[in-house]
Design an enzyme around this catalytic site. Structure first.
Site, PDB file in Angstrom:
ATOM      1  N   HIS A  31      -2.740  -5.351  -7.178  1.00 26.79           N
ATOM      2  CA  HIS A  31      -2.879  -6.439  -6.210  1.00 26.79           C
ATOM      3  C   HIS A  31      -1.944  -6.291  -5.011  1.00 26.79           C
ATOM      4  O   HIS A  31      -2.076  -7.008  -4.021  1.00 26.79           O
ATOM      5  CB  HIS A  31      -2.628  -7.779  -6.899  1.00 26.79           C
ATOM      6  N   ARG A  32      -1.002  -5.351  -5.074  1.00 31.91           N
ATOM      7  CA  ARG A  32      -0.186  -5.063  -3.886  1.00 31.91           C
ATOM      8  C   ARG A  32      -1.021  -4.356  -2.826  1.00 31.91           C
ATOM      9  O   ARG A  32      -0.786  -4.503  -1.618  1.00 31.91           O
ATOM     10  CB  ARG A  32       1.009  -4.178  -4.250  1.00 31.91           C
TER      11      ARG A  32
END
Length: 453
Positions: free
Chosen positions: A424-425
């Protein structure tokens, strides 16, 4: 002159290796580049070629020993102290002599398989080599294959160190055990089944006929200790590092893949493609490569040191392979450039090599995206953990024939669930969902791939 050979750096900066087996003994005369031993690293089984021609004077380790890089492995009596030049160009450049006294032997130019290897006699009562043994044993001379059993020569039975340890604990002679898998490697199940058979026969000979003989492999020791080494240790470390470094998110999508099933059936019936095994994994791999072009966020890497996101303009596609040594994820370089048929061939070769433990260390690194097929185990979905350094991994579920809405009616269709885990980064939820939808659209209608570029 007495000369020591130190365990070389086997690539990827691995600090140690486990000795699987010696292929020479003290007193043997060896030739340059003759394979002298097999060692197991955290990534693969590697054959070590000799950098010297001479006589073996000492072996400094035993099968099962873990050896640090740089430690003395074997000693020779040679005419000169310097290693002779390799017979073939090195695949990797050795470090300068002033920096390392021992050359890096990865791709050093070992002799062809079977050349110069000492043959070993089959132990008394051992089975003769079966056809499946050719996948893991070196070819014996033609006359030896057709000789009487007492004169048949073959290599030591192939298995992993934990399996050999289990065999020793249970008192099982590996030479008497038949490997059940397609790779020819003797597994834990093979050992336990063989040991159970021995116990059953012993019980039937020593107890009344009314007493049932125990055949369960759980007899004997209540707890079996298995050292965490090699691939299993590497996989565990990598998964922990991935799980606690990258914030994982998993999203699911169930799709009608009937058209893909029909395409595969059509390709398999084509005689011109008879030598190519094209399955759902190959079609999914092609769909992933096409979708990654449109969604480069899923084909990227987080560079924390420089505070950057690196988007790859190529796809090194990792294929998760379950082997008797543990899970490995070798990758296919520049997969986006391959046709469907070429991808199918590459996946088949990659899986075969991985299960035989012969994957080169270089194939286990540098991946940009991975696929795992949990459907082969009858599983519908999962939450796969990212391969360290990659932004996404796609799990393919089982293809099931079930009622499904089709053109306004209920019909029996081939349905599969896709599970996408992503970092999700690097990837927002919307980006991950759009990528997954694109892959699903191609599997639902393979012809849509003609519209993508």
């Amino acid at each position: 002159m007495a000369t020591d050979f130190h365990l070389p750096d086997l690539g990827e900066g691995l600090p140690e290796a486990e000795l699987v087996q010696w292929l020479v003994a003290e007193g043997d005369t060896v030739t340059l580049n003759q394979t002298i031993a097999e060692v197991e690293t955290a990534k693969a089984i590697v054959e070590l070629p000799s950098p010297y021609a001479g006589v073996v004077t000492a072996l400094h380790a035993s099968a099962g020993d873990v050896i640090e890089v740089g430690s003395v492995l074997i000693s020779f009596d040679v005419d000169g102290a310097e290693p002779e030049a390799p017979t073939e160009p090195a695949a990797q450049v050795a470090e300068p002599a002033e920096e390392r006294a021992q050359p890096n032997l990865v791709g050093y130019g070992a002799a062809p398989r079977g050349a110069g290897r000492p043959q070993r006699r089959v132990r008394s009562g051992a089975r003769p080599p079966a056809a499946s043994d050719t996948a893991v044993l070196e070819a014996a001379p033609h006359d030896a294959i057709h000789a009487e059993p007492a004169d048949v020569l073959r290599e030591r039975p192939r298995s992993t160190p934990p399996v050999r340890k289990l065999a020793k604990e249970l008192g099982v002679d590996l030479a008497l055990v038949e490997a059940s898998g397609v790779t020819g490697l003797i597994s834990r199940t093979d050992i336990e089944t063989y040991a159970a058979g021995i116990r059953a026969r012993e019980s039937s000979a020593s107890v009344p006929a009314t007493a049932p003989a125990s055949t369960t492999p759980m007899d004997g020791e209540r707890v079996i200790r298995i050292p965490v080494r090699g691939v299993r240790k590497h996989t565990a470390d990598a998964m922990v590092r991935s799980a606690f470094t990258a914030p994982h998110v998993t999203t699911f999508h169930t799709v009608d893949v009937t058209a893909t099933s029909e395409l595969i059936a059509s390709l398999r019936s084509d005689r011109s493609l008879a030598d190519h095994r094209i399955g759902v994994m190959a079609v999914a791999a092609k769909a992933v490569c096409l979708a990654l072009i449109r969604h480069p966020e899923l084909n990227s890497r987080w560079d924390a040191e420089n505070g950057e996101i690196l988007q790859h303009r190529y796809v090194n596609l990792g294929i998760a392979a379950a082997t008797s040594r543990g899970l490995v994820v070798p990758n296919i370089s520049d997969a986006e450039q391959l046709t469907l048929v070429e991808l199918a061939d590459a996946i088949g070769q990659l899986a075969e090599t991985a299960r035989a433990g012969k994957t080169a260390p270089g194939q286990m690194s540098g991946g940009t995206f991975s696929i795992t097929n949990v459907g082969v185990f009858g599983v519908d979905a999962g939450t796969p953990i990212l391969n360290p350094g990659e932004a996404g991994i796609l799990a393919l579920g089982a293809v099931r024939r079930q009622p499904w809405e089709h053109r306004g009616e209920i019909a029996l269709r081939d349905v599969m669930t896709l599970s996408l885990s992503f970092d999700h980064r690097l990837v927002d939820g919307e980006q991950g969902a759009r990528f997954l939808r694109d892959v699903a659209d191609i599997l639902r209608e393979p012809g849509r791939a003609m519209l993508l570029r």
